[in-house]
Design an enzyme around this catalytic site. Structure first.
Site, PDB file in Angstrom:
ATOM      1  N   LYS A  49       1.012  15.109  10.651  1.00 38.60           N
ATOM      2  CA  LYS A  49       1.071  15.815   9.428  1.00 38.60           C
ATOM      3  C   LYS A  49      -0.636  16.344   9.435  1.00 38.60           C
ATOM      4  O   LYS A  49      -1.508  15.525  10.101  1.00 38.60           O
ATOM      5  CB  LYS A  49       1.330  15.187   8.337  1.00 38.60           C
ATOM      6  CG  LYS A  49       0.427  13.795   7.903  1.00 38.60           C
ATOM      7  CD  LYS A  49       0.912  13.479   6.488  1.00 38.60           C
ATOM      8  CE  LYS A  49       0.079  12.379   5.742  1.00 38.60           C
ATOM      9  NZ  LYS A  49       0.230  11.800   4.731  1.00 38.60           N
TER      10      LYS A  49
ATOM     11  N   CYS B 196       4.415   5.155   9.474  1.00 41.75           N
ATOM     12  CA  CYS B 196       5.026   4.428   8.572  1.00 41.75           C
ATOM     13  C   CYS B 196       6.706   4.914   8.307  1.00 41.75           C
ATOM     14  O   CYS B 196       7.606   3.784   8.544  1.00 41.75           O
ATOM     15  CB  CYS B 196       4.416   4.540   7.252  1.00 41.75           C
ATOM     16  SG  CYS B 196       2.849   3.705   6.935  1.00 41.75           S
TER      17      CYS B 196
ATOM     18  N   GLY C 169      11.753  21.224   7.422  1.00 36.01           N
ATOM     19  CA  GLY C 169      10.710  21.307   8.394  1.00 36.01           C
ATOM     20  C   GLY C 169      11.481  20.634   9.430  1.00 36.01           C
ATOM     21  O   GLY C 169      12.679  20.540   9.485  1.00 36.01           O
TER      22      GLY C 169
ATOM     23  N   LEU D 243      10.251  17.903  -1.035  1.00 30.60           N
ATOM     24  CA  LEU D 243      11.390  18.971  -0.799  1.00 30.60           C
ATOM     25  C   LEU D 243      10.978  20.032   0.067  1.00 30.60           C
ATOM     26  O   LEU D 243      11.366  21.124  -0.212  1.00 30.60           O
ATOM     27  CB  LEU D 243      11.888  19.168  -2.033  1.00 30.60           C
ATOM     28  CG  LEU D 243      12.627  18.350  -3.057  1.00 30.60           C
ATOM     29  CD1 LEU D 243      13.116  18.941  -4.079  1.00 30.60           C
ATOM     30  CD2 LEU D 243      14.059  18.029  -2.211  1.00 30.60           C
TER      31      LEU D 243
ATOM     32  N   LYS E 132       9.183   3.454  11.351  1.00 31.35           N
ATOM     33  CA  LYS E 132       9.441   2.192  11.461  1.00 31.35           C
ATOM     34  C   LYS E 132       9.873   1.567  10.483  1.00 31.35           C
ATOM     35  O   LYS E 132      10.531   0.390  10.060  1.00 31.35           O
ATOM     36  CB  LYS E 132       7.899   1.489  12.095  1.00 31.35           C
ATOM     37  CG  LYS E 132       7.076   1.182  11.012  1.00 31.35           C
ATOM     38  CD  LYS E 132       5.727   0.520  11.569  1.00 31.35           C
ATOM     39  CE  LYS E 132       4.790   0.308  10.579  1.00 31.35           C
ATOM     40  NZ  LYS E 132       4.982  -0.509   9.310  1.00 31.35           N
TER      41      LYS E 132
ATOM     42  N   LYS F  60       8.006  -1.409  -1.640  1.00 32.75           N
ATOM     43  CA  LYS F  60       7.447  -0.516  -0.693  1.00 32.75           C
ATOM     44  C   LYS F  60       8.383   0.188   0.150  1.00 32.75           C
ATOM     45  O   LYS F  60       8.266   1.100   0.405  1.00 32.75           O
ATOM     46  CB  LYS F  60       6.425  -1.315   0.110  1.00 32.75           C
ATOM     47  CG  LYS F  60       5.871  -0.780   1.438  1.00 32.75           C
ATOM     48  CD  LYS F  60       4.957   0.435   0.917  1.00 32.75           C
ATOM     49  CE  LYS F  60       4.534   1.028   2.216  1.00 32.75           C
ATOM     50  NZ  LYS F  60       4.010   2.496   1.861  1.00 32.75           N
TER      51      LYS F  60
ATOM     52  N   GLU G  71       0.950  -1.347   0.000  1.00 38.57           N
ATOM     53  CA  GLU G  71       0.052  -0.023  -0.133  1.00 38.57           C
ATOM     54  C   GLU G  71       0.734   1.284  -0.042  1.00 38.57           C
ATOM     55  O   GLU G  71       1.831   1.284   0.820  1.00 38.57           O
ATOM     56  CB  GLU G  71      -0.659  -0.225   1.265  1.00 38.57           C
ATOM     57  CG  GLU G  71      -1.779   1.008   1.416  1.00 38.57           C
ATOM     58  CD  GLU G  71      -2.758   1.073  -0.097  1.00 38.57           C
ATOM     59  OE1 GLU G  71      -3.317   0.043  -0.253  1.00 38.57           O
ATOM     60  OE2 GLU G  71      -2.378   2.181  -0.527  1.00 38.57           O
TER      61      GLU G  71
HETATM   62  N1  LIG Z   1      -1.162   3.997   7.888  1.00 38.14           N
HETATM   63  C1  LIG Z   1      -0.871   4.128   6.642  1.00 38.14           C
HETATM   64  O1  LIG Z   1      -1.124   5.382   5.915  1.00 38.14           O
HETATM   65  C2  LIG Z   1      -0.029   3.006   5.800  1.00 38.14           C
HETATM   66  C3  LIG Z   1       0.242   3.266   4.589  1.00 38.14           C
HETATM   67  C4  LIG Z   1       0.867   2.338   3.734  1.00 38.14           C
HETATM   68  C5  LIG Z   1       1.106   1.004   4.439  1.00 38.14           C
HETATM   69  N2  LIG Z   1       0.865   0.885   5.978  1.00 38.14           N
HETATM   70  C6  LIG Z   1       0.974  -0.430   6.500  1.00 38.14           C
HETATM   71  O2  LIG Z   1      -0.348  -0.947   6.593  1.00 38.14           O
HETATM   72  C7  LIG Z   1      -0.445  -1.701   7.933  1.00 38.14           C
HETATM   73  C8  LIG Z   1      -1.565  -1.257   8.699  1.00 38.14           C
HETATM   74  O3  LIG Z   1      -1.325   0.118   9.002  1.00 38.14           O
HETATM   75  P1  LIG Z   1      -2.444   0.666   9.827  1.00 38.14           P
HETATM   76  O4  LIG Z   1      -2.001   2.299   9.797  1.00 38.14           O
HETATM   77  O5  LIG Z   1      -3.485   0.607   8.899  1.00 38.14           O
HETATM   78  O6  LIG Z   1      -2.389   0.182  11.247  1.00 38.14           O
HETATM   79  P2  LIG Z   1      -3.539   0.395  12.404  1.00 38.14           P
HETATM   80  O7  LIG Z   1      -2.990   0.184  13.597  1.00 38.14           O
HETATM   81  O8  LIG Z   1      -4.279   1.635  12.181  1.00 38.14           O
HETATM   82  O9  LIG Z   1      -4.727  -0.960  12.182  1.00 38.14           O
HETATM   83  C9  LIG Z   1      -4.351  -2.175  12.177  1.00 38.14           C
HETATM   84  C10 LIG Z   1      -5.570  -2.914  12.726  1.00 38.14           C
HETATM   85  O10 LIG Z   1      -5.416  -4.225  12.596  1.00 38.14           O
HETATM   86  C11 LIG Z   1      -6.251  -4.804  13.844  1.00 38.14           C
HETATM   87  N3  LIG Z   1      -5.755  -6.242  13.913  1.00 38.14           N
HETATM   88  C12 LIG Z   1      -5.146  -6.610  14.655  1.00 38.14           C
HETATM   89  N4  LIG Z   1      -4.723  -8.124  14.649  1.00 38.14           N
HETATM   90  C13 LIG Z   1      -5.707  -8.622  13.886  1.00 38.14           C
HETATM   91  C14 LIG Z   1      -6.197  -9.755  13.459  1.00 38.14           C
HETATM   92  N5  LIG Z   1      -5.764 -10.872  13.794  1.00 38.14           N
HETATM   93  N6  LIG Z   1      -7.333  -9.785  12.600  1.00 38.14           N
HETATM   94  C15 LIG Z   1      -7.844  -8.764  12.088  1.00 38.14           C
HETATM   95  N7  LIG Z   1      -7.586  -7.385  12.513  1.00 38.14           N
HETATM   96  C16 LIG Z   1      -6.647  -7.381  13.345  1.00 38.14           C
HETATM   97  C17 LIG Z   1      -5.969  -3.863  14.963  1.00 38.14           C
HETATM   98  O11 LIG Z   1      -7.098  -4.024  15.788  1.00 38.14           O
HETATM   99  C18 LIG Z   1      -6.101  -2.599  14.050  1.00 38.14           C
HETATM  100  O12 LIG Z   1      -7.272  -2.006  14.056  1.00 38.14           O
HETATM  101  C19 LIG Z   1       1.099  -1.670   8.621  1.00 38.14           C
HETATM  102  O13 LIG Z   1       1.942  -2.589   8.070  1.00 38.14           O
HETATM  103  C20 LIG Z   1       1.407  -0.085   7.790  1.00 38.14           C
HETATM  104  O14 LIG Z   1       3.001  -0.325   7.962  1.00 38.14           O
HETATM  105  C21 LIG Z   1       0.189   1.837   6.468  1.00 38.14           C
END
Ligand SMILES: NC(=O)c1ccc[n+]([C@@H]2O[C@H](COP(=O)([O-])OP(=O)(O)OC[C@H]3O[C@@H](n4cnc5c(N)ncnc54)[C@H](O)[C@@H]3O)[C@@H](O)[C@H]2O)c1
Length: 425
Positions: free
Chosen positions: A315, A255, A248, A245, A258, A199, A146
Protein backbone atom coordinates in the site's frame (compact mmCIF):
# COMPACT_ATOMS: atom_id res chain seq x y z
CA UNK A 1 8.86 4.97 33.19
CA UNK A 2 11.49 2.73 31.74
CA UNK A 3 10.26 0.62 28.86
CA UNK A 4 11.95 -2.10 26.91
CA UNK A 5 10.82 -3.13 23.43
CA UNK A 6 11.90 -6.44 21.88
CA UNK A 7 11.87 -6.15 18.10
CA UNK A 8 12.97 -3.13 16.08
CA UNK A 9 10.58 -3.74 13.19
CA UNK A 10 7.60 -1.74 11.94
CA UNK A 11 5.74 -2.10 15.25
CA UNK A 12 8.64 -2.12 17.70
CA UNK A 13 10.27 1.02 16.33
CA UNK A 14 7.03 2.97 16.28
CA UNK A 15 6.15 1.74 19.78
CA UNK A 16 9.59 2.67 21.13
CA UNK A 17 9.66 6.06 19.44
CA UNK A 18 6.14 6.97 20.57
CA UNK A 19 6.70 5.94 24.18
CA UNK A 20 9.87 8.07 24.15
CA UNK A 21 7.78 10.93 22.75
CA UNK A 22 5.46 10.48 25.75
CA UNK A 23 8.48 11.01 28.03
CA UNK A 24 9.49 7.43 28.85
CA UNK A 25 13.03 6.06 28.69
CA UNK A 26 13.04 3.35 26.06
CA UNK A 27 15.49 0.60 25.17
CA UNK A 28 14.80 -1.17 21.88
CA UNK A 29 16.37 -4.60 21.49
CA UNK A 30 16.79 -6.50 18.26
CA UNK A 31 18.77 -9.60 17.32
CA UNK A 32 20.04 -8.15 14.04
CA UNK A 33 23.26 -6.36 14.85
CA UNK A 34 23.35 -4.37 11.60
CA UNK A 35 19.88 -3.00 12.35
CA UNK A 36 20.88 -1.94 15.84
CA UNK A 37 24.11 -0.35 14.55
CA UNK A 38 22.15 1.58 11.93
CA UNK A 39 19.63 2.81 14.48
CA UNK A 40 22.44 3.91 16.81
CA UNK A 41 23.90 5.86 13.90
CA UNK A 42 20.52 7.53 13.32
CA UNK A 43 19.67 5.52 10.21
CA UNK A 44 16.06 4.25 10.21
CA UNK A 45 15.85 0.91 8.39
CA UNK A 46 12.19 1.22 7.29
CA UNK A 47 10.05 3.78 5.50
CA UNK A 48 7.33 5.00 7.83
CA UNK A 49 6.17 8.63 7.59
CA UNK A 50 7.11 10.69 10.67
CA UNK A 51 9.21 7.92 12.24
CA UNK A 52 12.62 9.43 11.42
CA UNK A 53 11.59 12.74 12.98
CA UNK A 54 10.15 11.27 16.17
CA UNK A 55 13.22 9.02 16.64
CA UNK A 56 15.57 11.96 16.13
CA UNK A 57 13.56 14.25 18.42
CA UNK A 58 13.69 11.73 21.27
CA UNK A 59 17.20 10.44 20.70
CA UNK A 60 18.30 11.08 24.29
CA UNK A 61 15.48 8.92 25.65
CA UNK A 62 16.10 6.05 23.22
CA UNK A 63 18.79 3.38 23.26
CA UNK A 64 19.28 0.45 20.92
CA UNK A 65 20.91 -2.80 21.88
CA UNK A 66 21.25 -6.47 21.03
CA UNK A 67 21.86 -7.32 24.67
CA UNK A 68 18.94 -8.80 26.61
CA UNK A 69 20.36 -7.86 30.02
CA UNK A 70 20.86 -4.25 28.99
CA UNK A 71 17.36 -4.13 27.53
CA UNK A 72 15.61 -5.45 30.61
CA UNK A 73 17.73 -3.79 33.33
CA UNK A 74 15.53 -1.39 35.26
CA UNK A 75 12.59 -1.79 32.87
CA UNK A 76 9.11 -1.67 34.35
CA UNK A 77 7.43 -2.87 31.17
CA UNK A 78 8.94 -5.19 28.55
CA UNK A 79 7.13 -5.17 25.21
CA UNK A 80 7.27 -8.06 22.78
CA UNK A 81 7.04 -6.74 19.21
CA UNK A 82 8.70 -9.56 17.28
CA UNK A 83 7.31 -11.06 14.08
CA UNK A 84 4.68 -13.82 14.11
CA UNK A 85 4.69 -14.99 10.47
CA UNK A 86 2.55 -17.86 9.21
CA UNK A 87 3.84 -21.40 9.31
CA UNK A 88 3.23 -23.85 6.49
CA UNK A 89 0.04 -24.97 8.24
CA UNK A 90 -1.29 -21.41 8.44
CA UNK A 91 -0.85 -21.22 12.22
CA UNK A 92 1.11 -18.25 13.59
CA UNK A 93 4.81 -19.04 14.06
CA UNK A 94 5.47 -18.01 17.66
CA UNK A 95 9.10 -19.11 17.80
CA UNK A 96 10.43 -15.55 18.14
CA UNK A 97 7.90 -14.87 20.89
CA UNK A 98 9.01 -17.99 22.77
CA UNK A 99 12.66 -16.99 22.36
CA UNK A 100 11.94 -13.70 24.13
CA UNK A 101 10.08 -15.48 26.93
CA UNK A 102 12.96 -17.97 27.29
CA UNK A 103 15.58 -15.22 27.24
CA UNK A 104 13.90 -13.11 29.89
CA UNK A 105 16.30 -12.92 32.84
CA UNK A 106 15.22 -13.16 36.47
CA UNK A 107 14.36 -9.74 37.80
CA UNK A 108 14.48 -8.44 41.35
CA UNK A 109 11.47 -6.15 41.01
CA UNK A 110 8.09 -6.78 39.38
CA UNK A 111 7.96 -6.16 35.66
CA UNK A 112 5.12 -6.47 33.16
CA UNK A 113 5.61 -8.40 29.94
CA UNK A 114 3.31 -6.78 27.36
CA UNK A 115 2.43 -8.52 24.10
CA UNK A 116 2.24 -6.24 21.04
CA UNK A 117 2.84 -8.98 18.52
CA UNK A 118 -0.35 -10.40 17.02
CA UNK A 119 -0.81 -13.86 18.52
CA UNK A 120 -3.50 -16.55 18.58
CA UNK A 121 -5.99 -16.58 21.41
CA UNK A 122 -4.52 -18.67 24.19
CA UNK A 123 -0.94 -17.43 23.75
CA UNK A 124 -1.08 -15.26 26.87
CA UNK A 125 -2.26 -18.21 28.94
CA UNK A 126 0.60 -20.34 27.54
CA UNK A 127 3.16 -17.60 28.22
CA UNK A 128 1.83 -17.25 31.79
CA UNK A 129 2.37 -20.98 32.35
CA UNK A 130 5.85 -20.78 30.93
CA UNK A 131 6.75 -17.83 33.16
CA UNK A 132 5.41 -19.71 36.18
CA UNK A 133 7.36 -22.83 35.18
CA UNK A 134 10.49 -20.71 35.07
CA UNK A 135 9.71 -19.34 38.53
CA UNK A 136 9.16 -15.85 37.15
CA UNK A 137 6.07 -15.10 39.26
CA UNK A 138 7.12 -11.47 39.56
CA UNK A 139 6.78 -11.05 35.81
CA UNK A 140 3.21 -9.94 35.06
CA UNK A 141 1.64 -10.41 31.63
CA UNK A 142 -0.71 -8.28 29.58
CA UNK A 143 -1.97 -8.41 26.02
CA UNK A 144 -1.79 -4.93 24.51
CA UNK A 145 -2.44 -5.54 20.79
CA UNK A 146 -1.37 -3.08 18.15
CA UNK A 147 -3.83 -1.56 15.69
CA UNK A 148 -1.55 0.88 13.86
CA UNK A 149 -1.53 0.79 10.07
CA UNK A 150 1.72 1.07 8.14
CA UNK A 151 1.95 4.44 6.45
CA UNK A 152 0.11 6.18 9.31
CA UNK A 153 1.57 4.23 12.24
CA UNK A 154 2.98 7.18 14.21
CA UNK A 155 -0.29 9.09 14.05
CA UNK A 156 -2.29 5.93 14.80
CA UNK A 157 -0.16 5.23 17.85
CA UNK A 158 -0.44 8.76 19.24
CA UNK A 159 -4.15 9.11 18.39
CA UNK A 160 -5.59 5.61 18.61
CA UNK A 161 -9.29 4.80 18.47
CA UNK A 162 -8.76 2.72 21.59
CA UNK A 163 -6.03 1.10 23.66
CA UNK A 164 -6.88 -2.50 24.52
CA UNK A 165 -5.31 -4.01 27.62
CA UNK A 166 -6.06 -7.58 28.61
CA UNK A 167 -4.55 -8.70 31.90
CA UNK A 168 -4.56 -11.51 34.44
CA UNK A 169 -3.92 -8.96 37.18
CA UNK A 170 -5.48 -5.49 37.44
CA UNK A 171 -2.28 -3.97 38.82
CA UNK A 172 -0.40 -4.98 35.65
CA UNK A 173 -3.12 -3.43 33.49
CA UNK A 174 -2.80 -0.24 35.59
CA UNK A 175 0.94 -0.07 34.83
CA UNK A 176 0.41 -0.45 31.08
CA UNK A 177 -2.51 2.01 31.14
CA UNK A 178 -0.36 4.62 32.89
CA UNK A 179 2.31 4.22 30.19
CA UNK A 180 -0.27 5.69 27.82
CA UNK A 181 -0.84 8.86 29.90
CA UNK A 182 -0.75 11.72 27.44
CA UNK A 183 -2.64 9.76 24.78
CA UNK A 184 -6.30 10.75 24.57
CA UNK A 185 -8.04 7.47 23.90
CA UNK A 186 -10.49 5.15 25.48
CA UNK A 187 -8.69 2.41 27.39
CA UNK A 188 -10.57 -0.86 27.03
CA UNK A 189 -9.75 -3.42 29.69
CA UNK A 190 -10.51 -7.07 29.12
CA UNK A 191 -9.27 -10.51 30.05
CA UNK A 192 -6.19 -11.67 28.13
CA UNK A 193 -7.98 -14.03 25.70
CA UNK A 194 -10.51 -11.35 24.73
CA UNK A 195 -7.78 -8.78 24.06
CA UNK A 196 -6.07 -11.31 21.80
CA UNK A 197 -9.37 -11.89 19.98
CA UNK A 198 -10.09 -8.14 19.61
CA UNK A 199 -7.03 -7.84 17.39
CA UNK A 200 -7.86 -10.87 15.24
CA UNK A 201 -11.54 -9.92 14.97
CA UNK A 202 -10.75 -6.30 14.03
CA UNK A 203 -8.45 -7.36 11.21
CA UNK A 204 -10.88 -10.02 10.02
CA UNK A 205 -13.69 -7.48 9.92
CA UNK A 206 -11.60 -5.00 7.91
CA UNK A 207 -10.66 -7.75 5.46
CA UNK A 208 -14.30 -8.77 5.20
CA UNK A 209 -15.21 -5.23 4.16
CA UNK A 210 -12.46 -5.26 1.51
CA UNK A 211 -13.56 -8.59 0.04
CA UNK A 212 -17.22 -7.55 0.30
CA UNK A 213 -16.74 -4.36 -1.72
CA UNK A 214 -14.53 -6.24 -4.18
CA UNK A 215 -17.33 -8.72 -4.81
CA UNK A 216 -19.78 -5.84 -5.20
CA UNK A 217 -17.27 -4.36 -7.69
CA UNK A 218 -17.21 -7.59 -9.67
CA UNK A 219 -21.00 -7.62 -9.84
CA UNK A 220 -20.94 -3.92 -10.79
CA UNK A 221 -18.65 -4.79 -13.67
CA UNK A 222 -21.02 -7.48 -14.85
CA UNK A 223 -24.09 -5.28 -14.59
CA UNK A 224 -22.92 -1.79 -15.57
CA UNK A 225 -22.95 -0.11 -12.14
CA UNK A 226 -20.02 1.97 -10.86
CA UNK A 227 -18.60 0.70 -7.56
CA UNK A 228 -17.05 4.07 -6.74
CA UNK A 229 -20.47 5.71 -6.72
CA UNK A 230 -22.01 2.72 -4.96
CA UNK A 231 -19.37 2.62 -2.20
CA UNK A 232 -19.64 6.34 -1.58
CA UNK A 233 -23.39 6.20 -1.08
CA UNK A 234 -23.25 2.95 0.94
CA UNK A 235 -20.57 4.47 3.17
CA UNK A 236 -22.78 7.45 4.01
CA UNK A 237 -25.02 5.12 6.01
CA UNK A 238 -23.92 5.83 9.60
CA UNK A 239 -24.48 2.17 10.46
CA UNK A 240 -21.85 1.21 7.88
CA UNK A 241 -19.33 4.03 7.51
CA UNK A 242 -17.03 4.61 4.59
CA UNK A 243 -13.77 2.98 5.68
CA UNK A 244 -12.38 -0.03 3.83
CA UNK A 245 -14.96 0.21 1.07
CA UNK A 246 -12.51 0.92 -1.74
CA UNK A 247 -12.66 -1.70 -4.43
CA UNK A 248 -9.35 -2.83 -5.89
CA UNK A 249 -7.09 -5.78 -6.50
CA UNK A 250 -7.20 -7.00 -2.94
CA UNK A 251 -5.41 -6.56 0.34
CA UNK A 252 -1.87 -7.65 1.11
CA UNK A 253 0.73 -6.71 3.68
CA UNK A 254 2.33 -8.27 6.69
CA UNK A 255 -0.86 -8.46 8.75
CA UNK A 256 -4.13 -9.18 6.94
CA UNK A 257 -3.10 -12.31 5.02
CA UNK A 258 -1.29 -13.94 7.91
CA UNK A 259 -3.77 -12.88 10.57
CA UNK A 260 -6.70 -14.20 8.55
CA UNK A 261 -4.92 -17.52 8.10
CA UNK A 262 -4.06 -17.62 11.79
CA UNK A 263 -7.69 -16.94 12.79
CA UNK A 264 -8.99 -19.49 10.29
CA UNK A 265 -6.53 -22.03 11.67
CA UNK A 266 -7.27 -21.09 15.28
CA UNK A 267 -10.96 -21.73 14.62
CA UNK A 268 -10.23 -24.99 12.77
CA UNK A 269 -7.93 -26.20 15.55
CA UNK A 270 -10.83 -25.62 17.94
CA UNK A 271 -13.18 -27.64 15.68
CA UNK A 272 -14.95 -24.69 14.07
CA UNK A 273 -15.15 -24.01 10.33
CA UNK A 274 -15.06 -20.20 9.93
CA UNK A 275 -16.87 -20.17 6.58
CA UNK A 276 -17.17 -16.42 6.17
CA UNK A 277 -13.45 -15.90 6.72
CA UNK A 278 -12.64 -18.70 4.26
CA UNK A 279 -14.66 -16.84 1.63
CA UNK A 280 -12.99 -13.52 2.45
CA UNK A 281 -9.57 -15.09 1.90
CA UNK A 282 -10.59 -16.82 -1.34
CA UNK A 283 -12.21 -13.69 -2.78
CA UNK A 284 -8.99 -11.79 -2.09
CA UNK A 285 -6.84 -14.39 -3.82
CA UNK A 286 -9.05 -14.34 -6.92
CA UNK A 287 -9.21 -10.55 -6.91
CA UNK A 288 -5.43 -10.21 -7.29
CA UNK A 289 -5.64 -12.25 -10.48
CA UNK A 290 -8.51 -10.40 -12.14
CA UNK A 291 -6.08 -7.92 -13.68
CA UNK A 292 -4.68 -10.70 -15.87
CA UNK A 293 -8.11 -11.30 -17.43
CA UNK A 294 -8.57 -7.59 -18.02
CA UNK A 295 -5.19 -7.36 -19.77
CA UNK A 296 -5.88 -10.44 -21.89
CA UNK A 297 -9.24 -9.08 -23.02
CA UNK A 298 -7.49 -5.92 -24.22
CA UNK A 299 -4.20 -7.31 -25.50
CA UNK A 300 -4.86 -10.95 -26.33
CA UNK A 301 -2.25 -13.49 -25.18
CA UNK A 302 0.31 -11.75 -22.97
CA UNK A 303 3.39 -13.56 -24.32
CA UNK A 304 5.84 -10.88 -25.45
CA UNK A 305 3.61 -8.02 -24.26
CA UNK A 306 5.26 -5.31 -22.20
CA UNK A 307 3.46 -4.53 -18.98
CA UNK A 308 4.35 -1.67 -16.62
CA UNK A 309 3.54 -2.26 -12.94
CA UNK A 310 3.09 1.05 -11.14
CA UNK A 311 3.59 0.64 -7.41
CA UNK A 312 4.94 -2.48 -5.72
CA UNK A 313 4.53 -1.94 -1.96
CA UNK A 314 1.37 -3.48 -0.54
CA UNK A 315 0.00 0.00 0.00
CA UNK A 316 1.20 3.59 -0.30
CA UNK A 317 3.24 5.15 2.50
CA UNK A 318 5.31 2.05 3.18
CA UNK A 319 8.19 0.08 1.68
CA UNK A 320 6.74 -3.15 3.07
CA UNK A 321 6.55 -5.82 0.37
CA UNK A 322 5.23 -8.65 2.53
CA UNK A 323 2.31 -10.36 0.72
CA UNK A 324 2.02 -7.42 -1.68
CA UNK A 325 -0.46 -8.14 -4.51
CA UNK A 326 2.30 -6.98 -6.89
CA UNK A 327 4.19 -10.20 -6.13
CA UNK A 328 1.30 -12.38 -7.31
CA UNK A 329 0.62 -10.14 -10.27
CA UNK A 330 4.23 -10.08 -11.44
CA UNK A 331 4.47 -13.84 -11.02
CA UNK A 332 1.34 -14.41 -13.09
CA UNK A 333 2.46 -11.99 -15.80
CA UNK A 334 5.89 -13.60 -16.06
CA UNK A 335 4.37 -17.06 -16.26
CA UNK A 336 2.14 -15.83 -19.11
CA UNK A 337 5.33 -14.75 -20.90
CA UNK A 338 4.93 -10.99 -20.52
CA UNK A 339 7.88 -8.60 -20.11
CA UNK A 340 7.41 -6.74 -16.86
CA UNK A 341 8.92 -3.40 -15.90
CA UNK A 342 8.03 -1.95 -12.52
CA UNK A 343 8.38 1.20 -10.47
CA UNK A 344 7.84 2.08 -6.83
CA UNK A 345 8.94 5.27 -5.05
CA UNK A 346 10.27 3.50 -1.93
CA UNK A 347 10.00 -0.30 -2.08
CA UNK A 348 13.16 -2.18 -3.03
CA UNK A 349 11.88 -3.90 -6.17
CA UNK A 350 15.23 -5.45 -7.08
CA UNK A 351 15.30 -7.34 -3.78
CA UNK A 352 11.88 -8.91 -4.29
CA UNK A 353 11.44 -9.56 -8.01
CA UNK A 354 13.44 -11.78 -10.30
CA UNK A 355 12.89 -11.34 -14.00
CA UNK A 356 11.26 -7.94 -13.54
CA UNK A 357 13.07 -4.84 -14.72
CA UNK A 358 13.00 -2.08 -12.11
CA UNK A 359 12.62 1.48 -13.41
CA UNK A 360 13.82 4.67 -11.73
CA UNK A 361 10.68 6.63 -12.56
CA UNK A 362 7.08 5.81 -13.43
CA UNK A 363 7.64 7.28 -16.91
CA UNK A 364 10.62 4.99 -17.45
CA UNK A 365 8.49 2.01 -16.48
CA UNK A 366 5.89 3.10 -19.02
CA UNK A 367 8.44 3.46 -21.82
CA UNK A 368 7.49 1.06 -24.62
CA UNK A 369 4.74 -0.60 -22.54
CA UNK A 370 1.64 -2.08 -24.13
CA UNK A 371 -0.28 -1.62 -20.91
CA UNK A 372 0.14 -0.05 -17.48
CA UNK A 373 -1.29 -1.50 -14.29
CA UNK A 374 -1.77 0.69 -11.22
CA UNK A 375 -0.98 -1.71 -8.39
CA UNK A 376 -0.41 0.68 -5.47
CA UNK A 377 -2.22 3.99 -5.20
CA UNK A 378 0.84 6.18 -4.67
CA UNK A 379 -0.11 9.90 -4.85
CA UNK A 380 2.88 10.34 -7.20
CA UNK A 381 0.96 8.48 -9.91
CA UNK A 382 -1.54 11.32 -10.14
CA UNK A 383 1.36 13.68 -10.88
CA UNK A 384 2.72 11.62 -13.78
CA UNK A 385 2.73 13.49 -17.10
CA UNK A 386 0.24 11.09 -18.70
CA UNK A 387 0.35 12.92 -22.03
CA UNK A 388 4.10 12.21 -22.16
CA UNK A 389 3.40 8.64 -21.03
CA UNK A 390 0.97 8.20 -23.92
CA UNK A 391 3.77 9.23 -26.32
CA UNK A 392 6.28 6.87 -24.76
CA UNK A 393 4.03 3.80 -24.49
CA UNK A 394 3.69 1.30 -27.32
CA UNK A 395 0.07 0.64 -26.46
CA UNK A 396 -2.63 2.65 -24.73
CA UNK A 397 -4.14 0.37 -22.07
CA UNK A 398 -4.34 1.37 -18.42
CA UNK A 399 -5.76 -1.06 -15.89
CA UNK A 400 -6.22 0.89 -12.69
CA UNK A 401 -6.19 -1.71 -9.96
CA UNK A 402 -6.99 0.88 -7.29
CA UNK A 403 -9.44 3.20 -9.09
CA UNK A 404 -6.85 5.86 -8.37
CA UNK A 405 -6.54 7.82 -11.61
CA UNK A 406 -9.04 10.06 -13.40
CA UNK A 407 -10.74 7.94 -16.11
CA UNK A 408 -12.10 10.95 -18.05
CA UNK A 409 -8.75 12.73 -18.22
CA UNK A 410 -6.96 9.58 -19.35
CA UNK A 411 -9.56 8.68 -21.96
CA UNK A 412 -9.28 12.26 -23.29
CA UNK A 413 -5.56 11.61 -23.80
CA UNK A 414 -6.35 8.53 -25.89
CA UNK A 415 -5.95 5.85 -23.26
CA UNK A 416 -8.18 2.82 -22.97
CA UNK A 417 -8.85 2.99 -19.25
CA UNK A 418 -10.32 0.23 -17.13
CA UNK A 419 -10.72 0.31 -13.36
CA UNK A 420 -12.16 -2.21 -10.91
CA UNK A 421 -15.95 -2.39 -10.75
CA UNK A 422 -16.40 0.61 -13.03
CA UNK A 423 -18.18 0.84 -16.36
CA UNK A 424 -16.00 -0.53 -19.14
CA UNK A 425 -16.05 1.74 -22.21
N1 LIG B 1 3.45 -4.21 10.70
C1 LIG B 1 2.34 -3.71 11.23
O1 LIG B 1 1.84 -2.68 10.79
C2 LIG B 1 1.66 -4.40 12.38
C3 LIG B 1 0.50 -3.83 12.94
C4 LIG B 1 -0.11 -4.44 14.02
C5 LIG B 1 0.45 -5.61 14.54
N2 LIG B 1 1.57 -6.15 13.98
C6 LIG B 1 2.16 -7.34 14.59
O2 LIG B 1 3.33 -6.93 15.30
C7 LIG B 1 4.33 -7.95 15.22
C8 LIG B 1 5.61 -7.37 14.64
O3 LIG B 1 5.36 -7.00 13.30
P1 LIG B 1 6.42 -6.14 12.47
O4 LIG B 1 5.78 -5.81 11.18
O5 LIG B 1 6.96 -5.05 13.32
O6 LIG B 1 7.56 -7.26 12.27
P2 LIG B 1 9.04 -7.03 11.71
O7 LIG B 1 9.42 -8.29 11.05
O8 LIG B 1 9.13 -5.75 10.97
O9 LIG B 1 9.93 -6.84 13.04
C9 LIG B 1 10.19 -7.86 13.95
C10 LIG B 1 11.58 -7.61 14.51
O10 LIG B 1 11.79 -8.48 15.63
C11 LIG B 1 13.15 -8.85 15.62
N3 LIG B 1 13.36 -10.01 16.49
C12 LIG B 1 13.21 -11.33 16.22
N4 LIG B 1 13.52 -12.06 17.32
C13 LIG B 1 13.85 -11.20 18.30
C14 LIG B 1 14.24 -11.34 19.65
N5 LIG B 1 14.36 -12.53 20.23
N6 LIG B 1 14.52 -10.22 20.36
C15 LIG B 1 14.40 -9.00 19.80
N7 LIG B 1 14.03 -8.81 18.52
C16 LIG B 1 13.76 -9.89 17.78
C17 LIG B 1 13.45 -9.08 14.16
O11 LIG B 1 14.84 -9.06 13.91
C18 LIG B 1 12.71 -7.88 13.53
O12 LIG B 1 13.56 -6.75 13.42
C19 LIG B 1 3.71 -9.07 14.39
O13 LIG B 1 3.11 -10.00 15.27
C20 LIG B 1 2.64 -8.37 13.59
O14 LIG B 1 1.59 -9.22 13.24
C21 LIG B 1 2.19 -5.57 12.92
Amino acid sequence: MRVSVFGAGYVGLVTGACFAELGHDVVVRDVIEAKVDALRAGVVPIHEPGLDEILARNAERLTFTTDVGEAVAGAEVVYIAVGTPPTYSGDADLSDVWTVVDELPEVAHRIVLAMKSTVPVGTGRAVRHKLDDRGLQNVGYVSNPEFTAEGTAVRDFMQPDRVVIGAFDDADADVVASLHDGIRARIVRTDVASAEMVKLASNAFLMTRVSFINEIANVCEATGADVVAVAEAVGLDHRLGSHFLRAGIGYGGSCFPKDSLALKQLAANSGYNFQLLNAVIEVNELQKRRVIGKLERRLGPLRGKRIALLGLAFKPGTDDMREAPSLVLAGRLLSEGADVKAWDPVADGAAHFHGVEIAETALDALDGADAAVVVTEWPELREVDWAAARERMRGNVIVDGRNHLDPEALRALGFTYEGIGRPIL
